[in-house]
Design a protein around this motif. Structure first.
Motif, short mmCIF file in Angstrom:
data_model
loop_
_atom_site.label_atom_id
_atom_site.label_comp_id
_atom_site.label_asym_id
_atom_site.label_seq_id
_atom_site.Cartn_x
_atom_site.Cartn_y
_atom_site.Cartn_z
N TYR A 74 0.83 -1.21 0.00
CA TYR A 74 0.00 0.00 0.00
C TYR A 74 0.86 1.26 0.00
CZ TYR A 74 -3.22 3.62 1.53
OH TYR A 74 -3.94 4.78 1.61
N SER A 77 2.64 1.69 -3.24
CA SER A 77 1.73 2.04 -4.34
C SER A 77 1.35 3.51 -4.29
CB SER A 77 0.47 1.17 -4.31
OG SER A 77 -0.37 1.51 -3.23
N LYS A 78 1.22 4.08 -3.10
CA LYS A 78 0.89 5.49 -2.97
C LYS A 78 2.03 6.37 -3.48
CE LYS A 78 -3.25 5.55 -1.40
NZ LYS A 78 -4.31 6.22 -2.15
N MET A 89 -4.03 -7.52 -3.93
CA MET A 89 -4.08 -6.68 -2.73
C MET A 89 -5.32 -6.96 -1.88
SD MET A 89 -1.46 -4.69 -2.36
CE MET A 89 -2.14 -3.44 -1.27
#
Length: 170
Positions: A74, A77-78, A89
């Motif tokens: 996460y 990915s941000k 995911m």
């Protein structure tokens, strides 16, 4: 002996990177050590202890490990680094069995360590909205490291509650 080898590996990794990537390589080195200890803890718990939780509504051992794995993907990915195409995911939290959970965690650990070094020094001050906070990419990298350390502490408490001695403290 394991501690000495780990210290030398971390030092060698830190020294081998150029000053341009000092923040990234330092974070990567510290995270590498934390990840190794989390894996050692994961391996020290029995299969049955993966379902143990300190009380209702609190993550079990297995859920805490999967949470770390999911958060690795996460946070990366941000910052613009998509998880590998074979990573579901939404399905990470449904992983069962000690062996599968450890494999999932190891894969996410390797991914996040590689990702750290893909963040260029010139990008460290770029703002990112992580959903829970807006911060620059350096803050995101530090969050990766801190999050792993936070859950290492949680898992140490879980281990001690279950009579499991953290392997590095024997």
């Amino acid at each position: 002996m394991k501690k000495i080898i780990l210290v030398f590996m971390v030092l060698a990794m830190t020294i081998s990177y150029s000053q341009d990537n000092l923040a990234q390589s330092t974070i990567q080195s510290v995270l590498t050590g934390n990840q190794a200890q989390v894996i050692q803890l994961a391996e020290a718990f029995s299969e049955e202890q993966y379902d143990w939780r300190p009380s209702d509504g609190v993550s079990s051992v297995g859920e805490a490990l999967l949470h770390v794995a999911g958060a690795n993907y996460y946070l990366a990915s941000k910052m613009g680094f998509a998880p590998p195409t074979d990573v579901d995911m939404m399905g990470i939290g449904k992983t069962t069995g000690k062996e599968n959970i450890i494999a999932t965690l190891k894969k996410s650990n390797a991914f996040v360590l590689e990702t750290i070094m893909m963040v260029e020094s010139a990008q460290l001050n770029e703002e990112v909205d992580f959903g829970f906070a807006k911060m620059n990419k350096l803050g995101g990298l530090l969050s990766m490291m801190e999050h792993n350390g936070e859950h290492k502490g949680q898992l140490i408490a879980y281990a001690r509650s279950n009579g499991v001695v953290p392997p590095w403290s024997e």
